[in-house]
Design a protein around this motif. Sequence first.
Motif, short mmCIF file in Angstrom:
data_model
loop_
_atom_site.label_atom_id
_atom_site.label_comp_id
_atom_site.label_asym_id
_atom_site.label_seq_id
_atom_site.Cartn_x
_atom_site.Cartn_y
_atom_site.Cartn_z
N VAL A 37 0.83 -1.20 0.00
CA VAL A 37 0.00 0.00 0.00
C VAL A 37 0.87 1.26 0.00
O VAL A 37 0.52 2.27 -0.61
CB VAL A 37 -0.99 -0.01 1.19
N GLU A 38 2.01 1.22 0.68
CA GLU A 38 2.94 2.37 0.62
C GLU A 38 3.40 2.61 -0.81
O GLU A 38 3.46 3.76 -1.28
CB GLU A 38 4.16 2.10 1.50
N ARG B 295 0.43 3.85 -3.06
CA ARG B 295 -0.03 5.20 -2.74
C ARG B 295 0.80 6.24 -3.50
O ARG B 295 0.27 7.18 -4.09
CB ARG B 295 0.07 5.43 -1.23
N GLU B 296 2.13 6.06 -3.51
CA GLU B 296 2.98 7.00 -4.24
C GLU B 296 2.89 6.77 -5.74
O GLU B 296 2.92 7.72 -6.53
CB GLU B 296 4.42 6.87 -3.76
N TYR C 78 -4.85 0.11 -5.91
CA TYR C 78 -4.67 0.78 -4.63
C TYR C 78 -5.96 0.76 -3.82
O TYR C 78 -5.96 0.45 -2.61
CB TYR C 78 -4.21 2.22 -4.88
N ILE D 19 -6.70 -1.09 -0.17
CA ILE D 19 -7.27 -0.44 1.01
C ILE D 19 -8.44 -1.26 1.54
O ILE D 19 -8.58 -1.46 2.76
CB ILE D 19 -7.72 1.00 0.66
N ILE E 151 -3.46 6.46 6.34
CA ILE E 151 -4.33 6.41 5.16
C ILE E 151 -5.76 6.67 5.60
O ILE E 151 -6.31 5.94 6.43
CB ILE E 151 -4.23 5.04 4.47
N ASP F 252 -9.82 7.58 1.28
CA ASP F 252 -8.93 7.41 0.13
C ASP F 252 -9.51 6.45 -0.91
O ASP F 252 -9.32 6.63 -2.11
CB ASP F 252 -7.57 6.90 0.60
N TRP G 213 -9.79 7.80 -4.73
CA TRP G 213 -9.01 7.25 -5.83
C TRP G 213 -9.87 6.44 -6.79
O TRP G 213 -9.56 6.37 -7.99
CB TRP G 213 -7.85 6.43 -5.29
#
Length: 981
Positions: free
Chosen positions: A743-744, A747-748, A770, A774, A790, A794, A798
Amino acid sequence: MRLQRLQNSKRFGGASGLATGLLAVVTGLLAVVTGLLAVAIAWAPLPVQSQDTPPAPPGATETRAEADRGTRFPGSLDQPRNLARDRYVDRQRATLEMWRLRTQSRQAVQDAARHPDPEVAERAAWILKQWRSASLPGVAQGPAELLLDRGNPSALASVLEQGAFDAVLVAVEESAGTIEFDQIKQRVVTLLSQRYPFYCDKAFAAGTEADLLNLLDAVAIDRNVATAWRDLKHYLHPAEPKPSNDAKPLPVADSLPAADSLPTAASLWSPAERATCLAQFAMLRGDVDQAIAHARATGDPVVLRIARMLGDRWGEIADDAFENAKTATTPEARIEAYAWALAATARTGDQVRFDLAQSQLSAIQPNEPDALGDLRWRALAMHARVDQAIDVMAARDPAAAAKVACAASRFRRAEQLCGYPLEQIASDLDGWIKDAYVDQANLPAGSIAPSIERLYSLARLLVNIGDTDNALRIYRRLTPRQVIISPYGASLREQTLVELDLINRFDWMLDIAVAPGENAMTQRSQYIIAQALNTESEAFRKVLDRINLIRPATDFRERFRITFQLFRGKQPDGFGDSNDFKSLLELLLHDEQSKRSGGRTLQVEQISLDLDIVDMFIRQGQVELAREGLAALTRARELDALISSAETETEQGDNRAAEELWQQVARQSAQYTPTNALITVDHGLSYAKSIVGSWILAKRAGHHEIADQLESRLRLMLTSPSMNFRKELADHLRQTGQHDLAVETLRELAVSASFGGEDAPDFFRVAVTYVGLIEDLKETHPAALNELQIDSYDAVKWSDLAVLGLLKTARYHDTAFISVPLSVRKTFLQHAIETADESLARHAIEQIESYDPINIDYGERMLPELRKAGLDQLADSAFDRLIDHGLEQLRHFRTDATALNNLAWAAAMNERRLDEALELSERAVLLEPDSVIYRDTLAEVLYLLGRTQEALAIESACLLDEPDEWHLHEQIEKYRKLLQQ
């Protein structure tokens, strides 16, 4: 002439020439120099031999150039005269020392290259040539001749394989100002992108991550490499929010202040490229205002809109969009402006301006290009204006509009668009098909008649309303292979196979793909079939060929049927005993192929089995044979098989066997042959998977220090300049349950992908992945969302942005513009349920009903959850509308057994209007008495009405037809417990 001048030189020693002499000296001295410098610049061993190799201490990051400062050749090396000494041996020694000690001698060598003495200039040119090919003492590139071959692509690759990043940096720096500068940078970037995980482990083992960072700084030719440079800096200095290098931030338009700097190589970019990169970096930091400021400096309205979208500045987007629409000088610019105006006002709630944008997009102009029409209807459909979208489509392509209408459960509208009255289908269908063929015959090859396309839409409609008999009649008639309907040579039958794949009618594909008497099928047909069966075309072909050897007396159609059913997971008639499967595996493991060698034909045995075929054996329940096949592939060191075996051992808990297999994966995927001029196969992901596998095993065994080190190596790999590698590794991390790191990464990556660019992964897919991750974390590890900071919103944000990523792409089918935004509205509703937000829930339900007023998934799954959240009244009113819409539909399409059953099941799940549900369910069973699904629904309705004994009797009968269906066992147990009570 040039050779004559060299021979006349007083200091020219020997007749063999300078290059030959130096080559001989280099060949003799290279081993000595390498030995003396082994501690500092030896080829770091691949860490795959020891997954717990500790990182080097901070002091070990000293570069080769820094080490050079402590070694001085007697006399100064900063003068060209060192290459003009009287004795030949002194000239040779000076040449080699200046080559080795680049830091002190660089300027002198550059001056010497322009020296009037030809021998001095020749020696300087030789040194420069070595530097530009990354040839430094201690860098073993293989044959010594390679040192003199700057044009060989293997030279830089060989140096990078050793982890000598500083040597490659020398090559880049020395090529500056030459015509090869851009070519060398591009070559280095290509190598970095393809084999970055291996280089990372070289750097990790040797403690030379700083050298890798410097190399990225020098070769950053685009945003992907710049992003890798930024992320590697953060990896090395996680506590430092600002850049750690000494370079000043590059100037940006309007002298904007920047919390981020750019790589040195970005000085060669355009101002717009630099500003775009800074906007991306600022957004990654979460500084929306700074990102928008940089985006504005690019002068590119698309980049500015992206930054505003990511920052939820929809009001600003709306203002600009309406202004752009007013000042647009072309219809294309005007319609696109209104499309974004619609998107922005839908999110700000500005209904007045939303209606204005909608009216402009709905106003169809004559003879408009297809691309503009697509933009109009897509924007409308994506924002719950489905009827208007269908109208826009229908003006240009009624058949395509009919399919979209079917996807939105607007079946009467679809019937109108098809142009074939359903009440006349029994008597007129054959005539409609004949007329369509007449239309097709009047067209040139490579095009399809509109009447044929409308027949496909009619068949789609008939499937949706339960008239499968007439639908199959149409599909069977649209199968001639000789009718070519596309410029690329696709036939009418291939188009029919595509249509059947889209509606998941595999049984009809099996019936239609090969006609009686045919003895072959086209490659395109085979590809379509394989895609539908979720396998590879080559795997399908291999099995089909072996079935011919096992059943030589059968015709091609029967062999195709057997192969199709095998991959489908259904046991074929006349094939399926243990001997058949054993014979098939034996033929695949021992495949004899003819090979020409020295004018002779030899029989060579090879393995034709692959993992897709192994999966086919598993689907057929032949688990032992699948294991045997996988073991054979593993023994043959087939990389994918090694990975599959390692994953299997990991899942089964055999840590020792799993670790051995992961080490094999690492060793095999890391192999590289320096003689290959170009890398064509990327095993970087396989190598990274081996590290993931070892990481999981270390955590499981409680080896925390080793696990931490392996995680650090993975994080280093995730600074790759290949954004697609990051996406694929994140997908693998998700699949293996390593959700936090996945997830890190995503996310970017979602932010970076939104800015687009060459080789950027598809933004829609990244965002959807992503969001899915989540949702996974919400179920499995909700605390991780807080730990990773998070916001639960989100997923909503997204998924909403992902839809907009579809607006101008042609990658997806038209019906996706209904199904995808509908799915997003369900995400909105799920968030509303979790937060008990009645206003959001009401808005989401309104939009769901706009997309599909009889969407059963939402009715049976989400409305009961809405009641649990305390929003009973909202759930009840939504349920009543769902049932009423369904009943209205059934008044026109009374034989739609699927709709009858679905409505009854939704009523059962909501425990409302059960008397009506019973009538609906009984009608469905009457239409299709053999359906276990429909009878199971009837049993559940009877149970809810208190008629449990009848429910148990029906469910028990279902179990006789489907003994492996676990749901039936659960239902029977539930009914029996109630009766016992």
